[in-house]
Design a protein around this motif. Structure first.
Motif, PDB file in Angstrom:
ATOM      1  N   PRO A 110      14.796 -32.450  21.921  1.00 45.53           N
ATOM      2  CA  PRO A 110      14.593 -33.763  22.119  1.00 45.53           C
ATOM      3  C   PRO A 110      14.093 -34.781  20.930  1.00 45.53           C
ATOM      4  N   PRO A 111      14.313 -35.855  21.185  1.00 39.55           N
ATOM      5  CA  PRO A 111      13.782 -36.749  19.787  1.00 39.55           C
ATOM      6  C   PRO A 111      12.230 -36.642  19.687  1.00 39.55           C
ATOM      7  N   SER A 112      11.860 -36.686  18.599  1.00 39.89           N
ATOM      8  CA  SER A 112      10.472 -36.324  18.127  1.00 39.89           C
ATOM      9  C   SER A 112       9.505 -37.510  18.708  1.00 39.89           C
ATOM     10  N   ALA A 113       8.415 -37.083  19.145  1.00 39.11           N
ATOM     11  CA  ALA A 113       7.299 -38.298  19.541  1.00 39.11           C
ATOM     12  C   ALA A 113       7.095 -38.965  18.270  1.00 39.11           C
ATOM     13  N   ILE A 114       7.106 -40.206  18.547  1.00 36.62           N
ATOM     14  CA  ILE A 114       6.926 -41.116  17.169  1.00 36.62           C
ATOM     15  C   ILE A 114       5.497 -41.043  16.609  1.00 36.62           C
ATOM     16  N   VAL A 115       4.602 -40.822  17.508  1.00 36.60           N
ATOM     17  CA  VAL A 115       3.134 -40.571  17.073  1.00 36.60           C
ATOM     18  C   VAL A 115       3.097 -39.230  16.214  1.00 36.60           C
ATOM     19  N   ARG A 116       3.590 -38.327  16.513  1.00 37.57           N
ATOM     20  CA  ARG A 116       3.489 -37.074  15.824  1.00 37.57           C
ATOM     21  C   ARG A 116       4.253 -37.089  14.576  1.00 37.57           C
ATOM     22  N   VAL A 117       5.508 -37.813  14.492  1.00 38.76           N
ATOM     23  CA  VAL A 117       6.413 -37.902  13.104  1.00 38.76           C
ATOM     24  C   VAL A 117       5.568 -38.827  12.406  1.00 38.76           C
ATOM     25  N   ALA A 118       4.817 -39.655  12.759  1.00 35.46           N
ATOM     26  CA  ALA A 118       4.157 -40.576  11.883  1.00 35.46           C
ATOM     27  C   ALA A 118       2.992 -39.905  11.216  1.00 35.46           C
ATOM     28  N   GLY A 119       2.438 -38.955  11.990  1.00 32.78           N
ATOM     29  CA  GLY A 119       1.143 -38.425  11.490  1.00 32.78           C
ATOM     30  C   GLY A 119       1.513 -37.328  10.545  1.00 32.78           C
ATOM     31  N   GLN A 120       2.676 -36.699  10.806  1.00 31.12           N
ATOM     32  CA  GLN A 120       3.168 -35.230   9.997  1.00 31.12           C
ATOM     33  C   GLN A 120       3.867 -35.775   8.814  1.00 31.12           C
ATOM     34  N   ARG A 121       4.504 -36.700   8.744  1.00 32.59           N
ATOM     35  CA  ARG A 121       5.644 -36.811   7.651  1.00 32.59           C
ATOM     36  C   ARG A 121       5.087 -38.105   6.887  1.00 32.59           C
ATOM     37  N   SER A 122       5.203 -37.908   5.479  1.00 29.84           N
ATOM     38  CA  SER A 122       5.204 -38.889   4.636  1.00 29.84           C
ATOM     39  C   SER A 122       5.941 -40.000   4.498  1.00 29.84           C
ATOM     40  N   PRO A 123       5.618 -41.348   4.095  1.00 26.09           N
ATOM     41  CA  PRO A 123       6.296 -42.428   4.096  1.00 26.09           C
ATOM     42  C   PRO A 123       7.803 -41.855   3.115  1.00 26.09           C
ATOM     43  N   ALA A 124       7.763 -40.949   2.256  1.00 28.20           N
ATOM     44  CA  ALA A 124       9.060 -40.796   1.721  1.00 28.20           C
ATOM     45  C   ALA A 124       9.891 -39.775   2.375  1.00 28.20           C
ATOM     46  N   GLU A 125       9.261 -38.924   3.191  1.00 29.39           N
ATOM     47  CA  GLU A 125      10.096 -38.020   4.097  1.00 29.39           C
ATOM     48  C   GLU A 125      10.803 -38.907   5.078  1.00 29.39           C
ATOM     49  N   LEU A 126       9.919 -39.820   5.907  1.00 30.51           N
ATOM     50  CA  LEU A 126      10.296 -40.888   7.005  1.00 30.51           C
ATOM     51  C   LEU A 126      11.479 -41.507   6.457  1.00 30.51           C
ATOM     52  N   TYR A 127      11.383 -42.124   5.084  1.00 33.93           N
ATOM     53  CA  TYR A 127      12.448 -42.982   4.738  1.00 33.93           C
ATOM     54  C   TYR A 127      13.800 -42.172   4.549  1.00 33.93           C
ATOM     55  N   TRP A 128      13.680 -40.987   3.993  1.00 34.56           N
ATOM     56  CA  TRP A 128      14.992 -40.028   3.936  1.00 34.56           C
ATOM     57  C   TRP A 128      15.432 -39.711   5.269  1.00 34.56           C
ATOM     58  N   VAL A 129      14.857 -39.482   6.157  1.00 29.43           N
ATOM     59  CA  VAL A 129      15.310 -39.000   7.496  1.00 29.43           C
ATOM     60  C   VAL A 129      16.052 -40.288   8.191  1.00 29.43           C
ATOM     61  N   ILE A 130      15.502 -41.593   8.032  1.00 27.16           N
ATOM     62  CA  ILE A 130      15.892 -42.789   8.657  1.00 27.16           C
ATOM     63  C   ILE A 130      17.360 -43.158   7.988  1.00 27.16           C
ATOM     64  N   GLU A 131      17.314 -42.735   6.595  1.00 28.99           N
ATOM     65  CA  GLU A 131      18.473 -43.289   5.720  1.00 28.99           C
ATOM     66  C   GLU A 131      19.725 -42.117   6.072  1.00 28.99           C
ATOM     67  N   ASN A 132      19.453 -40.928   5.956  1.00 23.80           N
ATOM     68  CA  ASN A 132      20.330 -39.740   6.078  1.00 23.80           C
ATOM     69  C   ASN A 132      20.532 -39.298   7.359  1.00 23.80           C
ATOM     70  N   GLY A 133      19.660 -39.476   8.321  1.00 21.04           N
ATOM     71  CA  GLY A 133      19.802 -38.839   9.746  1.00 21.04           C
ATOM     72  C   GLY A 133      19.612 -37.332   9.612  1.00 21.04           C
ATOM     73  N   ILE A 134      19.895 -36.617  10.957  1.00 13.24           N
ATOM     74  CA  ILE A 134      19.720 -35.213  10.842  1.00 13.24           C
ATOM     75  C   ILE A 134      20.753 -34.601  11.750  1.00 13.24           C
ATOM     76  N   LYS A 135      21.625 -33.875  11.064  1.00 14.45           N
ATOM     77  CA  LYS A 135      22.652 -32.978  11.915  1.00 14.45           C
ATOM     78  C   LYS A 135      22.000 -32.089  13.178  1.00 14.45           C
ATOM     79  N   MET A 136      22.879 -32.112  14.146  1.00 21.65           N
ATOM     80  CA  MET A 136      22.594 -31.510  15.314  1.00 21.65           C
ATOM     81  C   MET A 136      21.212 -31.996  15.906  1.00 21.65           C
ATOM     82  N   SER A 137      21.046 -33.222  15.697  1.00 17.92           N
ATOM     83  CA  SER A 137      19.711 -33.628  16.473  1.00 17.92           C
ATOM     84  C   SER A 137      19.849 -34.975  17.163  1.00 17.92           C
ATOM     85  N   GLY A 138      21.173 -35.542  17.005  1.00 19.64           N
ATOM     86  CA  GLY A 138      21.399 -36.913  17.726  1.00 19.64           C
ATOM     87  C   GLY A 138      20.708 -38.118  16.606  1.00 19.64           C
TER      88      GLY A 138
END
Length: 300
Positions: A110-138
């Motif tokens: 399931p897609p991650s809850a946005i509040v959890r993602v925002a709290g756990q991930r740094s801005p740099a990590e969020l940028y990488w995921v948004i830019e590159n996506g994640i295989k086998m996750s949708g």
């Protein structure tokens, strides 16, 4: 004497470890080969599989992320960032007081809850995921669809979302919707110009590789066999490996570089009865795709 014993023990240890790893690999292969592992999204992943995928994702992102982060307060997350979030992200991730769309609730994982993602991930990590996506996750990659500035606007918004109440988010969204209704035509033109400028700024030497990635991002391999791109076994369209050496494109246009670009951008314009849809491929992306088609083609 002691050294000899230690060497023998080390050999036995490595031999035993090799046997254990081989047995584990054999078990995993058997589970997959004989269809024991259930791929139904109704059952979900087993805990070991889920933990494995999660660990792989975390380690892969951490190994590639660029820790250089601009000042997020400089980005227009209230308008442009929110517009793109509502257009591309809210259906899967929801927002304060806004549930994801029903289809996303059945995605696996399931897609991650946005509040959890925002709290756990740094801005740099969020940028990488948004830019590159994640295989086998949708989670798709937005590198080819949004500018770098728009990506950072989304990061800035995601980091702010956990601090907004349901009423505050609703008020921000309503205000943004009203403004967008007035400026939609101009905004779309600016978006197209920005994306074009961003993509054209890439060095020409990277265009062949970008063409391969662009074909993946526009899902060309779901219908066509293309060298260098893994895909499903069955296709509804012809293979593209030697496309540039054919006399005509879909039996309609003489095969030239420019015609290939125009065809990729809007097939129904040249052949209305064609099953190939208009994927809204931008010109610079189509040019990169054609460069790649020439690269993989057999020499005449």
């Amino acid at each position: 004497m002691t050294k000899t014993i230690n060497i023998k023990l080390n050999k036995r240890f490595y031999s035993l470890a090799g046997v254990v790893l081989a047995l584990i690999a054999a078990v995993i292969f058997s589970l997959v080969y004989f269809g024991v592992y259930n791929v139904s999204a109704l059952t979900g992943h087993t805990t070991p599989v889920y933990k494995f995928l999660e660990h792989a994702r975390i380690q892969a992102v951490d190994a590639r992320v660029d820790e250089q982060v601009p000042d997020l307060t400089l980005f227009d997350w209230q308008r442009s960032g929110l517009k793109n979030y509502q257009r591309h992200c809210i259906a899967c991730h929801g927002a304060p007081g806004v549930a994801p769309e029903p289809f996303s609730l059945g995605m696996m994982p399931p897609p991650s809850a946005i509040v959890r993602v925002a709290g756990q991930r740094s801005p740099a990590e969020l940028y990488w995921v948004i830019e590159n996506g994640i295989k086998m996750s949708g989670m798709p990659a937005w590198k080819y669809r949004l500018t770098q500035e728009e990506l950072w606007e989304l990061v800035a918004l995601v980091k702010v979302l956990p601090t907004l109440s349901k009423a505050e988010y609703a008020q921000l969204a309503d205000h943004n919707f009203a403004i967008e209704g007035v400026e939609s035509v101009l905004a779309n033109q600016q978006d197209e110009t920005a994306i074009m400028q961003s993509s054209l700024a890439e060095p020409r030497a990277t265009q062949a590789l970008s063409g391969q990635v662009a074909m993946q991002q526009y899902n060309c391999s779901s219908c066509h066999v293309i060298d260098g791109i893994a895909s499903a076994s069955y296709h509804v369209g012809p293979p593209l490996n030697n496309m540039v050496n054919r006399r005509f494109i879909a039996g309609t246009l003489p095969t030239t570089r420019e015609n290939l670009i125009q065809w990729i951008m809007d097939p129904p314009h040249f052949k209305p009865q064609s099953l190939m849809p208009n994927l809204r491929v931008k010109r610079n992306h189509a040019e990169a795709m054609v460069d790649y088609l020439y690269e993989i083609a057999d020499e005449k």
